[in-house]
Design an enzyme around this catalytic site. Structure first.
Site, PDB file in Angstrom:
ATOM      1  N   LYS A  74      62.059  -3.085  35.050  1.00 57.18           N
ATOM      2  CA  LYS A  74      62.487  -2.024  35.973  1.00 57.18           C
ATOM      3  C   LYS A  74      63.994  -1.819  35.915  1.00 57.18           C
ATOM      4  O   LYS A  74      64.456  -0.684  35.826  1.00 57.18           O
ATOM      5  CB  LYS A  74      62.104  -2.359  37.419  1.00 57.18           C
ATOM      6  CG  LYS A  74      60.675  -2.076  37.775  1.00 57.18           C
ATOM      7  CD  LYS A  74      60.421  -2.331  39.241  1.00 57.18           C
ATOM      8  CE  LYS A  74      60.933  -3.663  39.719  1.00 57.18           C
ATOM      9  NZ  LYS A  74      60.300  -4.839  39.132  1.00 57.18           N
ATOM     10  N   THR A  76      66.012  -2.658  33.516  1.00 57.46           N
ATOM     11  CA  THR A  76      66.304  -2.139  32.181  1.00 57.46           C
ATOM     12  C   THR A  76      65.999  -0.642  32.124  1.00 57.46           C
ATOM     13  O   THR A  76      66.798   0.154  31.607  1.00 57.46           O
ATOM     14  CB  THR A  76      65.438  -2.912  31.150  1.00 57.46           C
ATOM     15  OG1 THR A  76      65.644  -4.317  31.330  1.00 57.46           O
ATOM     16  CG2 THR A  76      65.783  -2.514  29.734  1.00 57.46           C
ATOM     17  N   ARG A  97      70.331  -3.334  42.950  1.00 55.82           N
ATOM     18  CA  ARG A  97      70.590  -4.516  43.786  1.00 55.82           C
ATOM     19  C   ARG A  97      71.495  -5.505  43.064  1.00 55.82           C
ATOM     20  O   ARG A  97      71.575  -5.527  41.839  1.00 55.82           O
ATOM     21  CB  ARG A  97      69.279  -5.212  44.130  1.00 55.82           C
ATOM     22  CG  ARG A  97      68.481  -4.474  45.173  1.00 55.82           C
ATOM     23  CD  ARG A  97      67.146  -5.117  45.387  1.00 55.82           C
ATOM     24  NE  ARG A  97      66.352  -5.080  44.173  1.00 55.82           N
ATOM     25  CZ  ARG A  97      65.284  -5.813  43.943  1.00 55.82           C
ATOM     26  NH1 ARG A  97      64.884  -6.677  44.855  1.00 55.82           N
ATOM     27  NH2 ARG A  97      64.609  -5.703  42.824  1.00 55.82           N
ATOM     28  N   LYS A 108      63.584 -16.311  36.321  1.00 58.68           N
ATOM     29  CA  LYS A 108      63.366 -14.908  36.072  1.00 58.68           C
ATOM     30  C   LYS A 108      64.468 -14.259  35.249  1.00 58.68           C
ATOM     31  O   LYS A 108      64.274 -13.231  34.619  1.00 58.68           O
ATOM     32  CB  LYS A 108      63.157 -14.146  37.370  1.00 58.68           C
ATOM     33  CG  LYS A 108      62.429 -12.857  37.094  1.00 58.68           C
ATOM     34  CD  LYS A 108      62.193 -12.044  38.304  1.00 58.68           C
ATOM     35  CE  LYS A 108      62.116 -10.573  37.919  1.00 58.68           C
ATOM     36  NZ  LYS A 108      63.401  -9.999  37.601  1.00 58.68           N
ATOM     37  N   ALA A 276      61.837  -8.161  47.101  1.00 62.66           N
ATOM     38  CA  ALA A 276      60.809  -7.223  47.572  1.00 62.66           C
ATOM     39  C   ALA A 276      59.524  -7.914  47.997  1.00 62.66           C
ATOM     40  O   ALA A 276      58.663  -7.293  48.607  1.00 62.66           O
ATOM     41  CB  ALA A 276      60.500  -6.199  46.488  1.00 62.66           C
ATOM     42  N   PHE A 304      59.803  -5.578  42.363  1.00 66.32           N
ATOM     43  CA  PHE A 304      58.415  -5.943  42.040  1.00 66.32           C
ATOM     44  C   PHE A 304      57.529  -4.704  41.868  1.00 66.32           C
ATOM     45  O   PHE A 304      58.011  -3.656  41.487  1.00 66.32           O
ATOM     46  CB  PHE A 304      57.862  -6.950  43.055  1.00 66.32           C
ATOM     47  CG  PHE A 304      58.570  -8.276  42.988  1.00 66.32           C
ATOM     48  CD1 PHE A 304      58.696  -8.956  41.777  1.00 66.32           C
ATOM     49  CD2 PHE A 304      59.155  -8.847  44.102  1.00 66.32           C
ATOM     50  CE1 PHE A 304      59.368 -10.180  41.686  1.00 66.32           C
ATOM     51  CE2 PHE A 304      59.831 -10.075  44.017  1.00 66.32           C
ATOM     52  CZ  PHE A 304      59.923 -10.724  42.808  1.00 66.32           C
ATOM     53  N   PHE A 384      58.049  -3.107  23.841  1.00 65.63           N
ATOM     54  CA  PHE A 384      58.434  -4.425  23.315  1.00 65.63           C
ATOM     55  C   PHE A 384      58.205  -4.444  21.817  1.00 65.63           C
ATOM     56  O   PHE A 384      57.323  -3.745  21.313  1.00 65.63           O
ATOM     57  CB  PHE A 384      57.614  -5.539  23.984  1.00 65.63           C
ATOM     58  CG  PHE A 384      58.171  -5.958  25.315  1.00 65.63           C
ATOM     59  CD1 PHE A 384      58.169  -5.076  26.390  1.00 65.63           C
ATOM     60  CD2 PHE A 384      58.724  -7.218  25.501  1.00 65.63           C
ATOM     61  CE1 PHE A 384      58.705  -5.441  27.612  1.00 65.63           C
ATOM     62  CE2 PHE A 384      59.266  -7.596  26.723  1.00 65.63           C
ATOM     63  CZ  PHE A 384      59.260  -6.702  27.780  1.00 65.63           C
ATOM     64  N   TRP A 412      65.504  -0.635  25.895  1.00 66.68           N
ATOM     65  CA  TRP A 412      65.943  -2.017  25.663  1.00 66.68           C
ATOM     66  C   TRP A 412      66.458  -2.129  24.225  1.00 66.68           C
ATOM     67  O   TRP A 412      67.546  -2.635  23.990  1.00 66.68           O
ATOM     68  CB  TRP A 412      64.773  -2.973  25.907  1.00 66.68           C
ATOM     69  CG  TRP A 412      65.145  -4.426  25.826  1.00 66.68           C
ATOM     70  CD1 TRP A 412      65.634  -5.202  26.837  1.00 66.68           C
ATOM     71  CD2 TRP A 412      65.054  -5.278  24.674  1.00 66.68           C
ATOM     72  NE1 TRP A 412      65.855  -6.481  26.382  1.00 66.68           N
ATOM     73  CE2 TRP A 412      65.503  -6.559  25.063  1.00 66.68           C
ATOM     74  CE3 TRP A 412      64.628  -5.079  23.356  1.00 66.68           C
ATOM     75  CZ2 TRP A 412      65.549  -7.642  24.186  1.00 66.68           C
ATOM     76  CZ3 TRP A 412      64.666  -6.153  22.476  1.00 66.68           C
ATOM     77  CH2 TRP A 412      65.126  -7.425  22.891  1.00 66.68           C
TER      78      TRP A 412
HETATM   79  P1  ADP Z   1      62.536  -6.192  36.288  1.00 63.82           P
HETATM   80  O1  ADP Z   1      63.684  -5.394  36.794  1.00 63.82           O
HETATM   81  O2  ADP Z   1      61.268  -5.427  36.281  1.00 63.82           O
HETATM   82  O3  ADP Z   1      62.412  -7.526  36.910  1.00 63.82           O
HETATM   83  P2  ADP Z   1      64.235  -6.531  33.980  1.00 63.82           P
HETATM   84  O4  ADP Z   1      64.665  -5.173  33.600  1.00 63.82           O
HETATM   85  O5  ADP Z   1      65.190  -7.361  34.759  1.00 63.82           O
HETATM   86  O6  ADP Z   1      62.835  -6.482  34.741  1.00 63.82           O
HETATM   87  O7  ADP Z   1      63.807  -7.294  32.654  1.00 63.82           O
HETATM   88  C1  ADP Z   1      63.359  -8.637  32.697  1.00 63.82           C
HETATM   89  C2  ADP Z   1      63.711  -9.333  31.404  1.00 63.82           C
HETATM   90  O8  ADP Z   1      62.928  -8.786  30.336  1.00 63.82           O
HETATM   91  C3  ADP Z   1      65.164  -9.176  30.971  1.00 63.82           C
HETATM   92  O9  ADP Z   1      65.616 -10.414  30.481  1.00 63.82           O
HETATM   93  C4  ADP Z   1      65.131  -8.148  29.863  1.00 63.82           C
HETATM   94  O10 ADP Z   1      66.137  -8.364  28.899  1.00 63.82           O
HETATM   95  C5  ADP Z   1      63.756  -8.364  29.270  1.00 63.82           C
HETATM   96  N1  ADP Z   1      63.220  -7.111  28.748  1.00 63.82           N
HETATM   97  C6  ADP Z   1      63.048  -5.957  29.441  1.00 63.82           C
HETATM   98  N2  ADP Z   1      62.541  -5.011  28.647  1.00 63.82           N
HETATM   99  C7  ADP Z   1      62.382  -5.560  27.417  1.00 63.82           C
HETATM  100  C8  ADP Z   1      61.878  -5.079  26.173  1.00 63.82           C
HETATM  101  N3  ADP Z   1      61.438  -3.830  26.048  1.00 63.82           N
HETATM  102  N4  ADP Z   1      61.857  -5.931  25.133  1.00 63.82           N
HETATM  103  C9  ADP Z   1      62.282  -7.213  25.261  1.00 63.82           C
HETATM  104  N5  ADP Z   1      62.756  -7.725  26.408  1.00 63.82           N
HETATM  105  C10 ADP Z   1      62.808  -6.917  27.481  1.00 63.82           C
END
Ligand code: ADP
Length: 560
Positions: A74, A76, A97, A108, A276, A304, A384, A412
């Protein structure tokens, strides 16, 4: 083959601009800026010179399907989408946030996005940033020190030490502090009582901080906090103790939103950070409104899945001020669909369309839930490297059949500053142009138990709700004290629509168990604790902290 760079390496290699330049892009006058080093600034909103007659920016709320423990992207997506909208020529600002140290040292990871869609300086933001969490923790613990001192000094208010509802806090996952006894050691050391710690992001001070409209409102809300009950069972508030002024003073700088930038140079306000699952899950109202004053589009995130953060955004935050979203993005990943379809964690990167077909029921429920607020969401498929073209095509076809707009976003891997989010941005821009018919899920006139019933039936898909005996007593107390008109903030696991983290997909035929209700009269909501959800998390067996260090120059390593 190049080694995949970590989020931290990408962040360190990115070109970062002086924060004054970002402020200028955002239309922030220099005298409203308070610098915290070269790349961070607080904004004194009282000194902002705004464009006369500018319409408030439209809000895009980024939410998600039920997440895997790693998060579905989210943050990202929020960053990448904003960068892509900026690339398409829109005047955009992000509202996010602030990360909590608990999950950073736990498992996390940070909360500053990932890959080429991050806010900078990521290590600073993930660590102590501008000290806001310190200020919130201090205000919380100052209150508790003042309360225990009041009891020690004769307890004029008649506070019953057995009926305290407010705890001390720490921004750390520390299960050893969940239950503690304080005041031991004899008459000079205080009055012994059972106490406990919550994580700072669950503190009512954090919620008050994030929902206050200005400094005056902050002071009034702090004054309205109920921290316990007297021997006569009457609620005791911060105003009864007379310390709302002191607490406001401790928060006077923290309450100013923090300006930072994305890798692509989009201005971002990163401010406040309730979880959340155990709190209301969105950044400060002041930051959201400031971003709306400055930009035409504000991209913001609620924590979440859409059952938690998004529901609370709509039913709590969007009742206090006019910050209702004009568009909602639901982030989905192929791996989360597989997990919801029953695939074990170790096998999520293997192709498995059958499991996706089962797991997609989870996404369907989230998408239909968002529509219950009068907004048709856009599904963003966070790509991914392990996703196969067949899997992505299958999900796009499912979305088309479900009648919901969808785009594969590779923000990403390629960044919103690149072309990774162009299609998503175009669909969101179209959604922003469409008519929406926003409404809250429930009316505040409903009794508290009916509000809870509405949320669990309409959003979680439950048959009903069961209240424990203590929760039933609390309901009566809430009625007696005149708090029935408050909205509800559900505390529930993020992994399931049910209150049991192990029940995946879109379960049917279940009831939600409310074990206690905590009136947060300053924040202005009633927390309903369901299942076994904890307001002080613990650390995992192999905490992420074990991979962290700093080099000889003080640069962090291993921060994801
Ligand atoms: P959320 O906000 O939903 O908790 P984040 O955006 O913080 O998720 O991403 C969680 C983790 O996953 C981060 O470490 C991010 O670098 C990794 N991540 C997010 N999207 C990808 C992707 N498309 N490919 C690889 N890693 C990713």
């Amino acid at each position: 083959e190049d080694k995949v760079m970590s989020d931290l390496e990408i962040a360190h290699n990115a070109a970062i601009l002086p924060i004054e330049e970002i402020a200028q892009r955002a239309g922030i006058n220099v005298d409203a800026l308070e610098l915290y080093g070269p790349y961070k600034a607080k904004i004194d909103v009282g000194k902002l010179v705004l464009l006369a007659g500018k319409a408030p920016g439209k809000v895009v709320l980024v939410s998600a399907m039920s997440p895997t423990p790693a998060g579905e992207g989210k943050s990202t997506t929020t960053v990448g989408l904003a960068d892509s909208l900026a690339r398409a020529g829109h005047k955009v600002m992000i509202a996010l946030r602030e990360p909590s140290l608990g999950p950073i040292l736990g498992m996390k990871g940070g909360a500053t996005g990932g890959g080429y869609s991050q806010v900078l300086p990521m290590d600073d933001i993930n660590l102590h940033f501008t000290g806001d969490f310190h200020a919130i923790t201090s205000a919380n613990n100052a209150l508790m020190a003042l309360v225990d001192n009041h009891i020690f000094q004769g307890n004029q208010l008649g506070i019953d030490p057995r009926r305290m509802t407010f705890k001390r806090v720490l921004d750390m996952n520390d299960r050893a502090l969940r239950e503690v006894v304080i005041g031991l050691g004899g008459p000079a050391q205080g009055v012994p009582r059972q106490d406990g710690f919550d994580i700072t992001v669950a503190s009512e001070i954090m919620a008050v901080f994030c929902l206050a409209t200005d400094l005056d409102d902050l002071r009034s809300r702090l004054g309205r906090i109920t921290f316990g009950y007297t021997y006569d069972r009457a609620p005791v508030t911060v105003a009864d103790l007379g310390v709302q002024g002191a607490l406001t003073m401790l928060l006077k700088d923290a309450i100013k939103p923090n300006l930072v930038q994305t890798i692509a140079g989009t201005p971002a306000l990163v401010h406040g950070g309730p979880f959340a699952n155990i709190a209301h899950g969105c950044n400060s109202l002041i930051a959201t409104r400031t971003a709306m004053q400055l930009a035409d589009i504000v991209v913001t995130e609620a924590g979440f899945g859409a059952d938690l953060g998004a529901e609370k955004y709509m039913d709590i935050k969007a009742r206090i001020a006019d910050v209702a979203p004009s568009a909602v993005v639901v982030v989905a990943t192929i791996r989360a669909l597989k997990m919801q379809g029953g695939v074990p964690k170790e096998r999520l990167s293997e192709p498995n369309v059958d499991a996706m077909a089962t797991g997609v029921e989870n996404l369907r429920r989230h998408v239909r839930n968002v529509a219950k607020f009068g907004i048709t969401p856009v599904v963003s498929i966070n790509k991914f490297a392990t996703d196969t073209p067949e899997e992505l095509e299958w999900l796009l076809a499912w979305c088309a059949a479900e009648g919901v707009e969808a785009a594969v976003a590779d923000v990403w891997g390629r960044g919103g500053g690149g072309d990774g989010g162009d299609e998503l941005a175009a669909k969101v821009a179209t959604a922003l142009g469409a008519e929406s018919d926003f409404h809250h899920l429930y009316s505040l006139d409903l009794p508290v138990e009916d509000k809870i019933r509405t949320i669990v039936q309409e959003i979680y898909g439950a048959d009903g709700v069961e209240f424990s005996v203590p929760a039933l007593k609390r309901l009566a107390e809430i009625e007696k004290n005149g708090w029935s008109g408050l909205p509800v903030c559900m505390a529930k696991t993020q992994y399931s629509f049910t209150d049991d983290a192990s029940r995946l997909g879109a379960p049917k035929g279940f009831r939600v168990h409310v074990r206690d209700l905590i009136p947060k009269t300053g924040a202005g909501f009633i927390v309903a604790l369901t299942g076994a959800v904890m307001t002080m998390p613990g650390l995992p067996k192999e905490p992420a902290a074990m991979r962290m260090d700093v080099d000889a120059d003080g640069n962090p390593t291993g921060l994801f």
